[in-house]
Design an enzyme around this catalytic site. Structure first.
Site, PDB file in Angstrom:
ATOM      1  N   ASN A  47       0.168  -3.170  -2.372  1.00 57.72           N
ATOM      2  CA  ASN A  47       0.733  -3.343  -1.042  1.00 57.72           C
ATOM      3  C   ASN A  47      -0.343  -3.970  -0.159  1.00 57.72           C
ATOM      4  OD1 ASN A  47       3.522  -1.944  -0.957  1.00 57.72           O
ATOM      5  ND2 ASN A  47       2.210  -0.473  -2.050  1.00 57.72           N
ATOM      6  N   GLU A  48      -0.266  -5.269  -0.036  1.00 53.25           N
ATOM      7  CA  GLU A  48      -1.275  -6.037   0.689  1.00 53.25           C
ATOM      8  C   GLU A  48      -1.098  -5.849   2.201  1.00 53.25           C
ATOM      9  OE1 GLU A  48      -3.540  -8.596  -0.767  1.00 53.25           O
ATOM     10  OE2 GLU A  48      -3.161  -7.421  -2.573  1.00 53.25           O
ATOM     11  N   PRO A  49      -2.113  -6.215   2.992  1.00 56.86           N
ATOM     12  CA  PRO A  49      -1.946  -6.212   4.447  1.00 56.86           C
ATOM     13  C   PRO A  49      -0.672  -6.963   4.848  1.00 56.86           C
ATOM     14  CG  PRO A  49      -4.234  -6.590   3.907  1.00 56.86           C
ATOM     15  CD  PRO A  49      -3.489  -6.592   2.595  1.00 56.86           C
TER      16      PRO A  49
END
Length: 682
Positions: free
Chosen positions: A205-207
């Protein structure tokens, strides 16, 4: 017990004496932070003290002295949960991450299974994320989980669920829905266990990930791809996306444990724990969970208020280093040099305790100004025939015998090339010891240049034998067929190691180190052929120890990088410290000083610097040239990362930044500075 054995050594059987002799302290680097952090800051004695110290922390946070201690506590909590669920006749449903920070926890869980009969027969595991697309034989997070935990315990393979990297593109959306349903069918997650990623990501879950996101296909950012490159042949080989549990899926677990080890995570940790909830930092979503906990070692916790600026949350145990840290912080807050700070500056920023202790701002200012001034020296080996009362190093003996330990065959010049040249020019007997071959950091393309060169000159130089040409052809064919995750042939690892040795010898020759003083230690822990290294062993320690006993140095320089608790630099540091610990009572060692330097990415914080060596513009140019001798580590090196600067550029920027900080504090202005911290064997 040990004191008794030493006192009555004649009465102790030889076998027992040998066991005492070979006992090794394998993690002495974890003690370095303890020299300046009172235990009450990170392990408060009662709830009242904890409430005051953690007033800026928005998630329950536990700080331990070392990665090992923190991992052991997490593993105990996990094992208790598994056993409780078993007593209740229920499955224990866990979502597990596979990042390197989790591996020490899994190692302890495996030990509990082996030694304390912890059973995983009632455990259901959901892998948090997997690369996509992924071939069946390709490395991935599933394989990591299997190798580090699942294959070593008694879990039923049918109880292990993982995102399938081989799913057809048309079926990915449906697969993600089914993955969520599988979790629901088991009553939801009892526990989610993972590490905080380099960008504050949870799984993949990336920025930018939203709080309501569920299991889905996610594009992987460049930083995450770089961090995953160790499993593949290069960053370019890392799949561009992954199937990952979403934020809402992870937050749906009844209990959350997030971990972080090493100072490279310190800035992200502070933002996640003390900052606002933001999608720019997914780990901050843990603030929304009613039973979430972050477990840290001291290095990862160093930016938290109670560790970094404790005067803002409690009365302090003031010592010289903490005072220096406070004054440097105050200079940054006010934008003033040290000697311009006023009583009002101290009072307005929570440092009135220092005014009470010293009577006035002037008294504190002068003390710290002189303290920093005395760190600066152009004589890193000590200035002969000089008063050394306020100098970092002793005047005698002169010249000194010096060993510079370098984890890889270029860390010496990258980190302290200017100081190394000074030591040689000032006529000290300088040895350089390269602890590892660094062979995995040579790209295939760079190696093939040498292979093609040898093929082209074989006839002229009369080594065109069938055996030699067959070996060169074997190398060429292997590289053509090489796939992600393949381990290089032993012959290739040897050739890559020789390339790095040749570059190191060239750099040492440029600096002026005698050829006979260049040592290649080839520590066994490194020689696995893969990114994953072995455990530090007595064999590693003894190789270092033998060199120490051979040279009996007056000065030792060692890489003090603490950023990655499982990285090569950290293991190399522990090898040297273990060897020093073994000889610390020898007469020669009692007169030896140990200095720690930093690498290309970070410098010691100024409150810790005990020796600052100014580098002139000409010396900086010479340092650059010595770094450039390591041609295989320029543009094609596998581990340059996404930072577009080359190693010499990173190094120069770091050295100039240190010099600029001294200038801003009101001290002399230099082109660049290399900094060192002294290590004191306990």
């Amino acid at each position: 017990m040990l004191k008794f054995v030493q006192k009555h050594k004649k009465d102790v059987p030889l076998l027992f004496t040998l066991k005492i002799h070979t006992f090794m302290k394998a993690n002495l680097s974890s003690q370095i932070k303890l020299d300046r952090t009172p235990k009450r800051y990170y392990r408060p004695a009662n709830a009242f003290e904890r409430t005051a110290l953690t007033r800026f922390e928005k998630i329950q946070t536990e700080i331990y002295e070392s990665t090992e201690e923190g991992s052991s506590q997490i593993a105990k909590e996990v094992s208790d949960l598994i056993r409780n669920r078993k007593k209740e006749g229920r499955f224990c449903v866990m979502a597990l991450g596979s990042g390197p920070g989790t591996h020490s926890v899994y190692k302890e869980l495996v030990r509990l299974h082996r030694d304390e009969k912890l059973s995983f027969s009632n455990v259901i595991v959901f892998n948090i994320s997997e690369f996509y697309p992924l071939d069946e034989a390709a490395p991935g997070t599933t394989r990591i989980l299997q190798e580090t935990l699942l294959n070593q315990v008694d879990i039923d393979p049918t109880n292990v669920f993982t995102p399938r990297g081989t799913t057809e593109k048309e079926g990915v959306f449906e697969f993600c829905k089914e993955y969520e349903k599988s979790i629901e069918n088991y009553g939801g997650l009892d526990l989610a266990l993972l590490e905080i990623g380099p960008l504050g990501n949870l799984g993949f879950n990336e920025p930018g990930s939203q709080a309501n996101s569920s299991t889905r296909l996610m594009l992987i950012g460049s930083e995450s791809r770089h961090n995953a490159s160790g499993m593949f042949s290069s960053t370019e080989s890392v799949p561009g996306s992954a199937i990952t549990m979403g934020i809402s899926t992870i937050l749906g677990a009844k209990k959350l444990i997030l971990m972080a080890w090493g100072e490279n995570k310190a800035a992200i940790v502070k933002g996640a724990i003390e900052g606002n909830v933001t999608d720019a930092l997914p780990a901050s979503y843990l603030q929304l969970h009613k039973d979430a906990k972050v477990v840290l070692d001291l290095s990862a916790a160093e930016n938290l208020t109670r560790i970094s600026t404790p005067w803002l949350v409690t009365s302090c145990e003031w010592n010289d280093k903490l005072i220096r840290r406070a004054i440097v912080w105050l200079c940054k807050i006010t934008g003033k040099p040290i000697l311009k700070l006023t009583n009002k500056d101290y009072n307005d920023n929570g440092l009135s305790e220092l005014l009470a202790l010293y009577g006035s701002a002037y008294n504190v200012n002068i003390k710290i100004f002189n303290d920093l001034q005395h760190t600066i020296t152009g004589w890193p080996g000590g200035k002969p025939n000089a008063d050394d009362t306020f100098r970092p190093e002793r005047a005698k003996p002169y010249p000194k015998k010096v060993i510079v330990f370098s984890p890889h065959p270029d860390d010496d010049v990258i980190s302290m090339g200017g100081t190394l040249k000074r030591l040689v020019d000032q006529h000290h007997d300088v040895h350089v010891a390269y602890e590892t071959s660094g062979n995995i950091a040579v790209g295939d393309e760079d190696m093939m240049r040498y292979v093609m060169l040898m093929q082209s000159i074989a006839k002229e130089f009369q080594f065109e034998t069938p055996e030699a040409m067959a070996k060169l052809e074997e190398i060429s064919e292997f590289v053509k067929q090489k796939k992600d995750g393949d381990i290089d042939l032993k012959l290739i690892r040897y050739l890559k190691g020789q390339i790095r040795q040749g570059e190191a010898r060239t750099a040492c020759n440029y600096i002026g180190v005698k050829p006979e003083n260049v040592h290649f230690l080839q520590l066994p822990f490194y020689e696995t052929g893969t990114i994953k290294k072995g455990e530090l062993s007595e064999a590693d320690r003894d190789i270092v120890k033998n060199l120490l006993l051979e040279v009996k140095p007056d000065q030792i320089f060692v890489a003090g990088d603490l950023a990655d608790p499982h990285g090569t630099h950290r293991v190399c540091l522990d090898a040297v410290l273990a060897a020093i610990d073994d000889v610390k009572n020898d007469k020669w060692m009692k007169n030896c000083r140990v200095w720690m330097y930093r690498g290309a990415w970070a410098e010691w914080e100024i409150d810790h610097i005990e020796m600052a060596v100014p580098i002139s513009p000409e010396e900086l140019r010479q340092k650059r040239n010595s770094i450039l001798k390591h041609q295989s580590q320029m543009e094609n090196a596998p581990f340059l990362g996404d930072d577009e600067r080359l190693f010499w550029q990173r190094s120069e920027d770091r050295n100039r930044a240190t010099a600029n900080l001294y200038t801003q504090l009101g001290l002399a202005s230099y082109e660049a500075i290399e900094a060192f911290v002294e290590y004191h064997p306990q």
